[in-house]
Design a protein around this motif. Sequence first.
Motif, short mmCIF file in Angstrom:
data_model
loop_
_atom_site.label_atom_id
_atom_site.label_comp_id
_atom_site.label_asym_id
_atom_site.label_seq_id
_atom_site.Cartn_x
_atom_site.Cartn_y
_atom_site.Cartn_z
N PHE A 162 38.52 7.26 32.82
CA PHE A 162 38.59 8.34 33.38
C PHE A 162 37.51 8.73 33.97
CE2 PHE A 162 38.43 13.13 33.99
CZ PHE A 162 39.48 13.36 34.84
N TYR A 163 37.37 9.03 35.43
CA TYR A 163 36.26 9.16 36.28
C TYR A 163 36.64 10.19 37.25
CZ TYR A 163 33.10 8.23 40.24
OH TYR A 163 32.04 8.38 41.26
N ARG A 164 35.44 11.15 37.66
CA ARG A 164 35.36 12.29 38.31
C ARG A 164 34.23 12.15 39.27
NH1 ARG A 164 35.88 17.50 34.92
NH2 ARG A 164 34.19 16.37 33.97
N SER A 165 34.41 12.35 40.75
CA SER A 165 33.38 12.20 41.59
C SER A 165 33.39 13.46 42.41
CB SER A 165 33.47 11.00 42.50
OG SER A 165 32.57 11.13 43.67
N PHE A 166 31.85 14.05 42.56
CA PHE A 166 31.80 15.08 43.46
C PHE A 166 30.94 15.02 44.46
CE2 PHE A 166 32.86 16.38 38.97
CZ PHE A 166 33.50 17.72 39.08
N ALA A 167 31.07 15.97 45.40
CA ALA A 167 30.35 15.79 46.90
C ALA A 167 29.85 17.35 47.04
CB ALA A 167 30.92 14.95 47.74
N GLU A 168 28.50 17.53 47.06
CA GLU A 168 28.15 19.19 47.24
C GLU A 168 28.97 20.06 46.69
OE1 GLU A 168 28.64 19.57 51.61
OE2 GLU A 168 27.44 18.25 52.17
N GLY A 169 29.00 19.54 45.20
CA GLY A 169 29.50 20.82 44.40
C GLY A 169 31.12 20.74 44.14
N GLY A 186 45.21 -1.19 34.64
CA GLY A 186 46.46 -1.19 34.76
C GLY A 186 47.11 0.20 34.82
N GLU A 187 47.98 0.41 35.52
CA GLU A 187 48.55 1.70 35.89
C GLU A 187 47.68 2.65 36.41
OE1 GLU A 187 51.38 3.20 32.65
OE2 GLU A 187 51.08 1.22 31.83
N VAL A 188 47.09 2.58 37.41
CA VAL A 188 45.97 3.50 38.02
C VAL A 188 46.56 4.37 38.90
CG1 VAL A 188 43.80 3.10 39.47
CG2 VAL A 188 44.54 1.29 37.73
N THR A 189 45.84 5.48 38.99
CA THR A 189 46.08 6.80 39.75
C THR A 189 44.95 7.26 40.25
OG1 THR A 189 48.16 7.36 38.32
CG2 THR A 189 47.12 8.90 40.16
N VAL A 190 44.74 7.43 41.70
CA VAL A 190 43.36 7.80 42.28
C VAL A 190 44.07 9.28 43.08
CG1 VAL A 190 41.56 7.45 43.70
CG2 VAL A 190 42.52 5.66 42.34
N LEU A 191 43.24 10.24 42.73
CA LEU A 191 43.38 11.42 43.80
C LEU A 191 42.05 11.78 44.35
CD1 LEU A 191 44.81 13.73 41.04
CD2 LEU A 191 46.19 12.30 42.37
N ASN A 192 42.35 11.75 45.60
CA ASN A 192 41.17 12.22 46.74
C ASN A 192 41.37 13.40 47.30
OD1 ASN A 192 40.06 9.43 46.61
ND2 ASN A 192 41.67 8.30 47.82
N PHE A 193 40.31 14.05 47.19
CA PHE A 193 40.44 15.64 47.69
C PHE A 193 39.45 15.85 48.95
CE2 PHE A 193 41.38 15.70 43.36
CZ PHE A 193 42.19 16.57 43.18
N GLN A 194 39.66 16.59 49.75
CA GLN A 194 38.92 16.81 50.90
C GLN A 194 38.67 18.47 51.08
OE1 GLN A 194 40.16 15.19 54.74
NE2 GLN A 194 38.63 16.11 55.92
N ASP A 195 37.48 18.85 50.98
CA ASP A 195 37.06 20.31 50.87
C ASP A 195 37.79 21.04 50.00
OD1 ASP A 195 35.66 20.08 53.18
OD2 ASP A 195 37.13 20.23 54.67
N GLY A 196 37.97 20.34 48.75
CA GLY A 196 38.63 21.16 47.50
C GLY A 196 40.19 20.86 47.56
N GLU A 197 40.82 20.31 48.49
CA GLU A 197 42.12 20.30 48.65
C GLU A 197 42.40 18.83 48.40
OE1 GLU A 197 43.99 21.89 52.15
OE2 GLU A 197 43.16 24.25 51.43
N ARG A 223 49.96 10.39 51.53
CA ARG A 223 49.05 11.15 52.28
C ARG A 223 49.66 12.75 52.09
NH1 ARG A 223 45.08 8.17 54.52
NH2 ARG A 223 45.68 6.05 54.95
N LEU A 224 48.68 13.79 52.14
CA LEU A 224 49.32 15.29 52.17
C LEU A 224 48.92 15.74 53.27
CD1 LEU A 224 49.30 14.01 48.84
CD2 LEU A 224 49.77 16.35 48.32
N ASN A 225 49.51 16.86 53.66
CA ASN A 225 49.16 17.60 54.67
C ASN A 225 48.46 18.96 54.43
OD1 ASN A 225 51.13 19.35 53.79
ND2 ASN A 225 52.44 18.46 55.58
N ALA A 226 47.84 19.83 54.78
CA ALA A 226 47.28 20.92 54.69
C ALA A 226 48.04 22.09 53.66
CB ALA A 226 46.61 21.75 55.74
#
Length: 374
Positions: A162-169, A186-197, A223-226
């Motif tokens: 498990f790994y978490r990455s932060f940018a500007e808090g 194996g069985e990898v899931t990655v969640l990418n956020f932009q401006d907290g969303e 890919r998700l929208n706003a």
Amino acid sequence: MLVPITISVPRLSLLDRYILREMIRPFVFGFGIFTAIAAVIGTVFYLIRNMVENNLGIFSAVQVFFLRLPTFAVLGIPMAVLFGSLLAYNQLSRRSELIACKSCGVSPLRLVCPALMAGLLALIFTLGLNELVAPPLAYRAIETLRAAIAQPVPNYHPRNIFYRSFAEGQLQQLFFAHTFDGRVMGEVTVLNFQDGELREILKAEAAEWQPNVWVFRQGALYRLNAAQDYETVEPFTERHFAYPRTPLDLARETRDPEFMTSREMLHYSQILAESGDVKRLRQWQVQLQEKLSLPFICLSFAVIGAVLGISSPRQGQGRAFGLSVAIIFGYYVVSFIFTAFGEGGAVNPIIASWLPKLGVTAIAIGMLWHANQR
């Protein structure tokens, strides 16, 4: 014509050499006693239990014991410095030799100088032992023990990376792998956020680090929208992503702080800082500062032992030993409390590790000043 350059090395005075010789025997005695006590408490009972429960062989047990011995020697040296200086100066006082020195105008401050020299030598030796010798041998001891009782442990975390990455808090990425075999996750899931969303969800059956990039296989990128609705779905057989290497570094490091040098601990602390694991980061920062600060207690213990020896000429060897144990016990109780506060987040890691040492140093300076005024 060349003029020869001579370098004059200052020689120890007769008084310094005499007091240092007096300190050698009680130091060696105290070093043996305190190291043996720490080794018995820390290793012998554990080895005996493994011999009974897991059929650990006597040869392997002896090997593990000696490999672990430098770790306990690191703890024994400061105690031996305190005991050695206390007993040596006490014996000199009992024989009225220090009284004779004082009658000749030698101040207690000058008399304590040999103890300071001994404390400085002990500091350097402890620092080298704690950095270069004890960590690799301690880790080898653990590997030897696990191999002897047929319980090998892989040098990586096999599950739940498990790994978490932060940018500007703000949270930037969550990386989770269900399994890891040392090379492929194996069985990898990655969640990418932009401006907290949440903006992207990446799922793949496998992921492997190759030079500078992650290679994901048999997966899909969502890919998700706003409005947090799925906008596009991009299946793939193999795809490269320039994510950081940090999840792999986290997965491959299984050593505890006592098996690392301070440089290795600092490097891993930086990895933990990137991962956002605040609790583990605090623990590692406290342990790092403990490793760096421990050798410096030798100087303070040397001064305290010398001043007590000068001020209490009627103490025998037994009372000197008991007083040493009491001082050491009090220091380690206070140090343990501050370590707990530091790991719990109540106190800054640097303060938690260094404040007890600075407190002992202040006591040593106060005792020396008081003795010099008498």
